[in-house]
Motif scaffolding. Sequence first.
Motif, PDB file in Angstrom:
ATOM      1  N   THR A  42       1.143  -0.902  -0.087  1.00  0.00           N
ATOM      2  CA  THR A  42      -0.058   0.536   0.118  1.00  0.00           C
ATOM      3  C   THR A  42       0.687   0.934   0.054  1.00  0.00           C
ATOM      4  OG1 THR A  42       0.088   0.178   2.728  1.00  0.00           O
ATOM      5  CG2 THR A  42      -2.162  -1.342   1.477  1.00  0.00           C
ATOM      6  N   VAL A  43       2.465   0.756   0.491  1.00  0.00           N
ATOM      7  CA  VAL A  43       2.995   2.351  -0.016  1.00  0.00           C
ATOM      8  C   VAL A  43       3.782   1.598  -0.914  1.00  0.00           C
ATOM      9  CG1 VAL A  43       2.281   2.938   2.666  1.00  0.00           C
ATOM     10  CG2 VAL A  43       4.009   1.570   2.463  1.00  0.00           C
ATOM     11  N   ASP A  44       4.788   3.129  -1.083  1.00  0.00           N
ATOM     12  CA  ASP A  44       6.540   2.700  -1.482  1.00  0.00           C
ATOM     13  C   ASP A  44       7.488   2.127  -0.767  1.00  0.00           C
ATOM     14  OD1 ASP A  44       4.937   3.559  -3.751  1.00  0.00           O
ATOM     15  OD2 ASP A  44       5.669   5.701  -3.769  1.00  0.00           O
ATOM     16  N   HIS A  45       8.749   1.762  -1.505  1.00  0.00           N
ATOM     17  CA  HIS A  45       9.296   0.960  -0.907  1.00  0.00           C
ATOM     18  C   HIS A  45      10.818   1.289  -1.092  1.00  0.00           C
ATOM     19  CE1 HIS A  45       6.209  -1.208   1.612  1.00  0.00           C
ATOM     20  NE2 HIS A  45       7.394  -1.689   2.785  1.00  0.00           N
ATOM     21  N   ASP A  46      11.993   1.478  -1.070  1.00  0.00           N
ATOM     22  CA  ASP A  46      12.834   2.038  -1.132  1.00  0.00           C
ATOM     23  C   ASP A  46      13.800   0.673  -1.329  1.00  0.00           C
ATOM     24  OD1 ASP A  46      13.225   4.620  -3.043  1.00  0.00           O
ATOM     25  OD2 ASP A  46      13.469   4.709  -0.443  1.00  0.00           O
ATOM     26  N   VAL A  47      14.144  -0.606  -2.436  1.00  0.00           N
ATOM     27  CA  VAL A  47      14.671  -1.340  -1.855  1.00  0.00           C
ATOM     28  C   VAL A  47      16.270  -1.368  -2.749  1.00  0.00           C
ATOM     29  CG1 VAL A  47      15.047  -4.367  -3.137  1.00  0.00           C
ATOM     30  CG2 VAL A  47      12.742  -3.098  -2.680  1.00  0.00           C
ATOM     31  N   GLU A  48      16.930  -1.523  -1.699  1.00  0.00           N
ATOM     32  CA  GLU A  48      18.684  -1.665  -2.087  1.00  0.00           C
ATOM     33  C   GLU A  48      19.233  -2.445  -3.156  1.00  0.00           C
ATOM     34  OE1 GLU A  48      20.363  -1.116   1.519  1.00  0.00           O
ATOM     35  OE2 GLU A  48      20.058   1.195   1.948  1.00  0.00           O
ATOM     36  N   ALA A 101      19.487  -0.991  -6.998  1.00  0.00           N
ATOM     37  CA  ALA A 101      18.651  -0.116  -6.315  1.00  0.00           C
ATOM     38  C   ALA A 101      17.278  -0.038  -6.841  1.00  0.00           C
ATOM     39  CB  ALA A 101      19.339   0.679  -5.162  1.00  0.00           C
ATOM     40  N   PHE A 102      16.062  -0.271  -6.010  1.00  0.00           N
ATOM     41  CA  PHE A 102      14.853   0.122  -6.684  1.00  0.00           C
ATOM     42  C   PHE A 102      14.576   0.717  -6.338  1.00  0.00           C
ATOM     43  CE2 PHE A 102      14.662  -4.654  -6.687  1.00  0.00           C
ATOM     44  CZ  PHE A 102      13.918  -4.065  -6.183  1.00  0.00           C
ATOM     45  N   ARG A 103      13.269   1.601  -6.649  1.00  0.00           N
ATOM     46  CA  ARG A 103      11.942   1.817  -5.636  1.00  0.00           C
ATOM     47  C   ARG A 103      10.762   0.654  -5.930  1.00  0.00           C
ATOM     48  NH1 ARG A 103       9.086   7.364  -2.989  1.00  0.00           N
ATOM     49  NH2 ARG A 103      10.945   6.595  -1.938  1.00  0.00           N
ATOM     50  N   LEU A 104       9.994   0.282  -5.162  1.00  0.00           N
ATOM     51  CA  LEU A 104       9.073  -0.144  -5.511  1.00  0.00           C
ATOM     52  C   LEU A 104       7.446   0.335  -5.003  1.00  0.00           C
ATOM     53  CD1 LEU A 104       8.023  -3.002  -6.225  1.00  0.00           C
ATOM     54  CD2 LEU A 104       8.323  -3.719  -3.939  1.00  0.00           C
ATOM     55  N   ALA A 105       6.691   0.538  -6.367  1.00  0.00           N
ATOM     56  CA  ALA A 105       5.880   1.395  -5.988  1.00  0.00           C
ATOM     57  C   ALA A 105       4.852   0.075  -5.131  1.00  0.00           C
ATOM     58  CB  ALA A 105       5.457   2.112  -6.993  1.00  0.00           C
ATOM     59  N   ALA A 141      15.669 -12.248  -0.211  1.00  0.00           N
ATOM     60  CA  ALA A 141      15.895 -12.141   0.571  1.00  0.00           C
ATOM     61  C   ALA A 141      15.901 -10.122   0.931  1.00  0.00           C
ATOM     62  CB  ALA A 141      17.261 -12.264   1.869  1.00  0.00           C
ATOM     63  N   PRO A 142      15.037  -9.233  -0.027  1.00  0.00           N
ATOM     64  CA  PRO A 142      15.253  -7.995  -0.031  1.00  0.00           C
ATOM     65  C   PRO A 142      15.455  -7.283   1.341  1.00  0.00           C
ATOM     66  CG  PRO A 142      12.899  -9.023  -0.872  1.00  0.00           C
ATOM     67  CD  PRO A 142      13.548  -9.859  -0.043  1.00  0.00           C
ATOM     68  N   ALA A 143      16.798  -6.435   0.520  1.00  0.00           N
ATOM     69  CA  ALA A 143      16.743  -5.690   1.834  1.00  0.00           C
ATOM     70  C   ALA A 143      16.119  -3.890   1.481  1.00  0.00           C
ATOM     71  CB  ALA A 143      18.490  -5.394   1.453  1.00  0.00           C
ATOM     72  N   VAL A 144      15.536  -3.707   2.240  1.00  0.00           N
ATOM     73  CA  VAL A 144      15.009  -2.652   2.452  1.00  0.00           C
ATOM     74  C   VAL A 144      15.525  -1.180   3.063  1.00  0.00           C
ATOM     75  CG1 VAL A 144      12.096  -1.262   2.970  1.00  0.00           C
ATOM     76  CG2 VAL A 144      12.163  -4.378   2.782  1.00  0.00           C
ATOM     77  N   ALA A 145      15.310   0.003   2.259  1.00  0.00           N
ATOM     78  CA  ALA A 145      16.239   1.325   2.566  1.00  0.00           C
ATOM     79  C   ALA A 145      15.394   1.584   4.118  1.00  0.00           C
ATOM     80  CB  ALA A 145      16.464   1.993   1.472  1.00  0.00           C
ATOM     81  N   GLY A 146      16.140   1.798   5.247  1.00  0.00           N
ATOM     82  CA  GLY A 146      15.340   3.011   5.957  1.00  0.00           C
ATOM     83  C   GLY A 146      14.935   2.006   7.059  1.00  0.00           C
ATOM     84  N   THR A 147      14.779   0.293   6.449  1.00  0.00           N
ATOM     85  CA  THR A 147      14.409  -0.402   7.313  1.00  0.00           C
ATOM     86  C   THR A 147      15.393  -0.706   8.806  1.00  0.00           C
ATOM     87  OG1 THR A 147      14.142  -2.364   6.147  1.00  0.00           O
ATOM     88  CG2 THR A 147      12.310  -0.876   6.427  1.00  0.00           C
ATOM     89  N   GLY A 148      16.551  -0.584   8.113  1.00  0.00           N
ATOM     90  CA  GLY A 148      17.835  -1.960   8.895  1.00  0.00           C
ATOM     91  C   GLY A 148      17.172  -2.707   8.633  1.00  0.00           C
ATOM     92  N   ASP A 149      16.514  -3.601   8.083  1.00  0.00           N
ATOM     93  CA  ASP A 149      16.840  -5.550   7.436  1.00  0.00           C
ATOM     94  C   ASP A 149      17.910  -5.493   6.060  1.00  0.00           C
ATOM     95  OD1 ASP A 149      15.875  -7.372   6.592  1.00  0.00           O
ATOM     96  OD2 ASP A 149      13.718  -7.442   8.179  1.00  0.00           O
ATOM     97  N   GLN A 150      18.531  -6.204   6.338  1.00  0.00           N
ATOM     98  CA  GLN A 150      19.270  -6.896   5.266  1.00  0.00           C
ATOM     99  C   GLN A 150      18.784  -7.741   4.824  1.00  0.00           C
ATOM    100  OE1 GLN A 150      21.442  -4.368   3.739  1.00  0.00           O
ATOM    101  NE2 GLN A 150      20.529  -2.934   5.440  1.00  0.00           N
TER     102      GLN A 150
END
Length: 315
Positions: A42-48, A101-105, A141-150
């Motif tokens: 439901t929201v955008d995510h930046d995937v590193e 890296a890409f943005r997942l809308a 295992a996607p790494a999401v920017a800004g979440t600290g999750d690698q």
Amino acid sequence: MVCKRLPGSPDVGGPTVDTVLDPGAARPGGVLSGQVRLVGGTVDHDVEHVALELVARVEAGHARDDGQAGQAGQAGHGDDGDGDGQGEGDVVFGRHTVGGAFRLAAGEHRSVPFTLSLPWETPVTELAGRPLGIALGVRAAPAVAGTGDQGESGPLTVAPLTVAPLPAQEAILEAFGRLGFGFRSADLESGRIGGTGQRLPFHQEIELTPPPPYAHQVNEIELTFLAVPGALEVVLEADKRGGPFFDGHDALSRFTVPHEGSAGPQDWNALVDGWVRELVEHRESYGSHAVYGHESGRLAGTGSDTGTVVGAGEA
């Protein structure tokens, strides 16, 4: 294909990811290809980046003191201290980063193709299309920017990975079947085998029941394949029966053959039978790193006999 919630995203309305492998079985040392399919929430995510992990279900190792490691033609199975002989767990035996890296809308569908090489020691999961009970998989295992999750959190969910044997592995298993050995079980054991070039922190053991000529001497034979580019190391362990005046014990031997059919020995039955005789009789006539082959590159025993060693165990 496995669907999982993207790490670091909300439980409701977050993105999901599917790992899709191309059809067909892979082989040790071969290429594995497929794609990771993501669907935005439901929201955008930046995937590193997207990390791919090769995962195996491994049993805890069993420490063994055979007293033969380092002898010519022999090597000992040993635990590297990671297990206590009980239980099982999931082990990552390969990591690869795919995509940038890409943005997942929100609501976006995106596919990230990948091609990677499997380790040469990747276990075999099937023989002649029949599963051996080995659990392997590929985890995205996607790494999401800004979440600290690698990509290290979340439950283990994998796309099942099917691995067929190399030509020499298949020929050796066929030869055991034609010699009357039956398939009992197969598993992955943590720990390394002393005196070998093993690289992974675990190894595959294929347990075979002996035919009548050897049934009075051994309870079972355990077979381990350790492949490298151009060669296949074969480790055999016999659980020898005891007698009224002596206890049973384990005997081990190690052999090396080319793993490609163009350089393999022609008479696999005679070769494997010689291995078994040496193992059972405790001879040391073969060198530990000798390569046995003939000029002919034809592999003996390929075809419908492949399932013999499996079918015997089921019967």
